[in-house]
Scaffold this motif. Structure first.
Motif, PDB file in Angstrom:
ATOM      1  N   THR A   2       0.803  -1.221   0.000  1.00 22.11           N
ATOM      2  CA  THR A   2       0.000   0.000   0.000  1.00 22.11           C
ATOM      3  C   THR A   2       0.836   1.271   0.000  1.00 22.11           C
ATOM      4  OG1 THR A   2      -0.184  -0.043   2.408  1.00 22.11           O
ATOM      5  CG2 THR A   2      -1.941  -1.107   1.157  1.00 22.11           C
ATOM      6  N   VAL A   3       2.115   1.164   0.337  1.00 23.71           N
ATOM      7  CA  VAL A   3       3.015   2.320   0.317  1.00 23.71           C
ATOM      8  C   VAL A   3       4.078   2.076  -0.745  1.00 23.71           C
ATOM      9  CG1 VAL A   3       4.647   3.698   1.647  1.00 23.71           C
ATOM     10  CG2 VAL A   3       2.630   2.770   2.771  1.00 23.71           C
ATOM     11  N   SER A   6       7.657   5.930  -4.106  1.00 24.45           N
ATOM     12  CA  SER A   6       7.401   7.336  -4.430  1.00 24.45           C
ATOM     13  C   SER A   6       6.641   8.074  -3.320  1.00 24.45           C
ATOM     14  CB  SER A   6       6.620   7.440  -5.738  1.00 24.45           C
ATOM     15  OG  SER A   6       5.368   6.778  -5.618  1.00 24.45           O
ATOM     16  N   ASP A   7       6.072   7.354  -2.347  1.00 29.56           N
ATOM     17  CA  ASP A   7       5.372   7.980  -1.226  1.00 29.56           C
ATOM     18  C   ASP A   7       6.334   8.502  -0.156  1.00 29.56           C
ATOM     19  OD1 ASP A   7       2.799   7.459  -2.264  1.00 29.56           O
ATOM     20  OD2 ASP A   7       2.845   5.423  -1.461  1.00 29.56           O
ATOM     21  N   GLN A  28       3.843   9.718   2.704  1.00 27.52           N
ATOM     22  CA  GLN A  28       2.455  10.151   2.562  1.00 27.52           C
ATOM     23  C   GLN A  28       1.559   8.918   2.524  1.00 27.52           C
ATOM     24  OE1 GLN A  28       2.857  13.740   3.127  1.00 27.52           O
ATOM     25  NE2 GLN A  28       0.927  13.573   2.063  1.00 27.52           N
ATOM     26  N   ILE A  29       0.530   8.928   3.359  1.00 22.98           N
ATOM     27  CA  ILE A  29      -0.526   7.922   3.252  1.00 22.98           C
ATOM     28  C   ILE A  29      -1.560   8.524   2.320  1.00 22.98           C
ATOM     29  CG2 ILE A  29      -2.347   6.669   4.459  1.00 22.98           C
ATOM     30  CD1 ILE A  29      -0.573   6.750   6.955  1.00 22.98           C
ATOM     31  N   ARG A  30      -1.796   7.885   1.221  1.00 22.37           N
ATOM     32  CA  ARG A  30      -2.702   8.456   0.217  1.00 22.37           C
ATOM     33  C   ARG A  30      -4.136   8.570   0.716  1.00 22.37           C
ATOM     34  NH1 ARG A  30      -1.039   4.197  -3.554  1.00 22.37           N
ATOM     35  NH2 ARG A  30       1.183   4.338  -3.270  1.00 22.37           N
ATOM     36  N   ARG A  31      -4.581   7.573   1.484  1.00 24.26           N
ATOM     37  CA  ARG A  31      -5.963   7.578   1.972  1.00 24.26           C
ATOM     38  C   ARG A  31      -6.024   6.730   3.231  1.00 24.26           C
ATOM     39  NH1 ARG A  31     -10.829   4.625   1.255  1.00 24.26           N
ATOM     40  NH2 ARG A  31     -12.628   5.996   0.915  1.00 24.26           N
ATOM     41  N   GLU A  40      -7.260  12.151   3.203  1.00 28.27           N
ATOM     42  CA  GLU A  40      -6.268  11.864   2.166  1.00 28.27           C
ATOM     43  C   GLU A  40      -4.990  12.655   2.398  1.00 28.27           C
ATOM     44  OE1 GLU A  40      -8.323  12.648  -1.494  1.00 28.27           O
ATOM     45  OE2 GLU A  40      -9.407  10.750  -1.376  1.00 28.27           O
ATOM     46  N   ASP A  41      -3.890  12.121   1.888  1.00 26.38           N
ATOM     47  CA  ASP A  41      -2.575  12.770   1.937  1.00 26.38           C
ATOM     48  C   ASP A  41      -2.154  13.142   3.355  1.00 26.38           C
ATOM     49  OD1 ASP A  41      -2.253  12.548  -0.827  1.00 26.38           O
ATOM     50  OD2 ASP A  41      -3.445  14.360  -1.151  1.00 26.38           O
ATOM     51  N   ARG A  43       0.657  12.821   6.301  1.00 29.21           N
ATOM     52  CA  ARG A  43       2.080  12.541   6.520  1.00 29.21           C
ATOM     53  C   ARG A  43       2.209  11.569   7.687  1.00 29.21           C
ATOM     54  NH1 ARG A  43       6.572  17.110   6.624  1.00 29.21           N
ATOM     55  NH2 ARG A  43       5.872  17.095   4.488  1.00 29.21           N
TER      56      ARG A  43
END
Length: 78
Positions: A2-3, A6-7, A28-31, A40-41, A43
């Motif tokens: 899930t990560v 690029s995150d 960054q956790i996208r969701r 969303e987004d 840190r």
């Protein structure tokens, strides 16, 4: 899975509740969903092996009010 690489956004120094500091990888956790709330987004950082998982200010500050219902054992996000 899930990560993604690029995150990751680099290292950061964090001050802990006991006043000590720790350097940690951040990403960054996208969701993320907690109960019915989706943010969303957010840190996030990686704690030492075996450390507890925490919801930090990068998540909690997205809400107008955060409280705890101790009798119902619930986190209330408004």
């Amino acid at each position: 899975g899930t990560v993604a690489q690029s995150d990751f956004i680099g290292d950061r120094i964090y001050r802990l509740a006991d006043g000590s500091t720790v350097k940690s990888n951040t990403f960054q956790i996208r969701r993320i969903q907690v109960g019915g709330r989706v943010v969303e987004d957010v840190r996030a950082s990686i704690g030492p092996a075996g450390s507890l998982l925490l919801l930090g200010q990068s998540f909690l500050q997205r809400f107008k009010r955060v409280s705890f219902d101790y009798s119902g054992q619930m986190l209330v996000l408004e």
